[in-house]
Design an enzyme around this catalytic site. Structure first.
Site, short mmCIF file in Angstrom:
data_model
loop_
_atom_site.label_atom_id
_atom_site.label_comp_id
_atom_site.label_asym_id
_atom_site.label_seq_id
_atom_site.Cartn_x
_atom_site.Cartn_y
_atom_site.Cartn_z
N HIS A 126 7.76 -25.49 6.81
CA HIS A 126 6.67 -26.26 7.42
C HIS A 126 5.30 -25.95 6.82
O HIS A 126 4.44 -26.84 6.79
CB HIS A 126 6.62 -26.00 8.93
CG HIS A 126 7.70 -26.71 9.68
ND1 HIS A 126 7.68 -26.88 11.05
CD2 HIS A 126 8.86 -27.29 9.26
CE1 HIS A 126 8.76 -27.54 11.44
NE2 HIS A 126 9.50 -27.79 10.38
N ARG A 144 5.43 -35.01 6.92
CA ARG A 144 4.30 -34.77 7.82
C ARG A 144 3.73 -33.37 7.63
O ARG A 144 2.54 -33.14 7.89
CB ARG A 144 4.72 -35.00 9.28
CG ARG A 144 5.65 -33.95 9.85
CD ARG A 144 6.13 -34.33 11.25
NE ARG A 144 6.88 -33.27 11.91
CZ ARG A 144 8.16 -32.99 11.67
NH1 ARG A 144 8.83 -33.70 10.76
NH2 ARG A 144 8.77 -32.01 12.33
N HIS A 145 4.57 -32.46 7.19
CA HIS A 145 4.08 -31.09 6.97
C HIS A 145 3.14 -31.02 5.78
O HIS A 145 2.23 -30.18 5.75
CB HIS A 145 5.26 -30.13 6.79
CG HIS A 145 6.22 -30.18 7.93
ND1 HIS A 145 5.86 -29.82 9.21
CD2 HIS A 145 7.51 -30.59 8.00
CE1 HIS A 145 6.90 -29.99 10.03
NE2 HIS A 145 7.91 -30.46 9.31
N CYS A 200 2.78 -3.70 3.96
CA CYS A 200 1.95 -2.55 4.35
C CYS A 200 2.49 -2.05 5.69
O CYS A 200 3.61 -2.39 6.07
CB CYS A 200 0.46 -2.88 4.38
SG CYS A 200 -0.10 -3.95 5.72
N THR A 220 1.75 -2.61 8.92
CA THR A 220 2.02 -3.71 9.85
C THR A 220 2.28 -5.03 9.15
O THR A 220 2.72 -5.99 9.80
CB THR A 220 0.80 -3.92 10.77
OG1 THR A 220 -0.33 -4.23 9.92
CG2 THR A 220 0.50 -2.69 11.60
N ASP A 255 0.86 -1.18 0.00
CA ASP A 255 0.00 0.00 0.00
C ASP A 255 0.90 1.24 0.00
O ASP A 255 2.14 1.14 -0.16
CB ASP A 255 -1.02 -0.02 1.15
CG ASP A 255 -0.39 0.16 2.52
OD1 ASP A 255 0.86 0.29 2.62
OD2 ASP A 255 -1.15 0.19 3.52
C1 RB5 Z 1 -2.28 2.27 6.57
O1 RB5 Z 1 -2.30 3.39 7.40
C2 RB5 Z 1 -2.24 1.00 7.42
O2 RB5 Z 1 -3.46 0.78 8.03
C3 RB5 Z 1 -1.83 -0.20 6.56
O3 RB5 Z 1 -0.61 0.06 5.96
C4 RB5 Z 1 -1.66 -1.51 7.30
O4 RB5 Z 1 -0.87 -1.35 8.44
C5 RB5 Z 1 -2.87 -2.26 7.56
O5 RB5 Z 1 -2.84 -3.42 8.02
#
Ligand code: RB5
Length: 149
Positions: free
Chosen positions: A102, A136-137, A69, A71, A12
């Site tokens: 795995h 097994r995986h 993105c 997070t 993003d």
């Molecule tokens: C964008 O601000 C943020 O929400 C996006 O990059 C991401 O972290 C969402 O999971």
């Protein structure tokens, strides 16, 4: 493992620079980076970018995918809604290796607001240098695939 050496990259707006850095990094390693953007910094919606990358992996056009993105979580959630995708968010190299060995993950997600550039590239390297162990995986990954039917 058959390989087409094509890796789709998507992000993003929050992660454009890290995505480009990863694209350069994997290109130097001999991969073909299929960078599907976005290229401009306007705010955008991570689900559509996760979906677009995931569809290129699910179709076989690209062998693997790397998405980024803020997070790594939202774009991963979107990618995992596409049938055939197994994507994990990684903030450490151990997990990046294990999701290949795995879980036979075919996509990696990273949070640009979670890890720095150096660690992100190490995570990418750990992911790309690992191979699925099968055995097994495979039984367990098949159970994941059955959830999609
Ligand atoms: C964008 O601000 C943020 O929400 C996006 O990059 C991401 O972290 C969402 O999971």
């Amino acid at each position: 493992m058959t390989t087409n050496k094509r890796i789709v990259l998507s992000s993003d707006h929050a992660a454009i620079e890290l995505r480009k850095t990863i694209a350069d990094h994997i290109t130097k390693q001999g991969w073909t980076a299929v960078d599907i953007g976005p290229t401009t910094p306007e705010s955008t919606h991570y689900p559509k970018h996760g979906e677009a990358a995931a569809k290129l992996v699910a179709s076989g056009d690209c062998q693997l995918g790397i998405i980024v993105c803020g997070t790594g979580q939202g774009i991963m959630m979107a990618a995992n809604k596409v049938k055939g995708i197994r994507c994990g968010v990684c903030s450490d190299t151990f997990s990046a290796r294990m999701i290949r060995e795995h879980n036979d993950a075919n996509m990696l997600s990273i949070g640009v607001r979670v890890v720095g550039e150096g660690l992100a590239l190490d995570i990418v390297d750990a992911f790309l240098s690992a191979n699925f162990e099968g055995g097994r995986h495979a039984t367990r990954v098949d159970m994941i695939k059955e959830l999609e039917l």
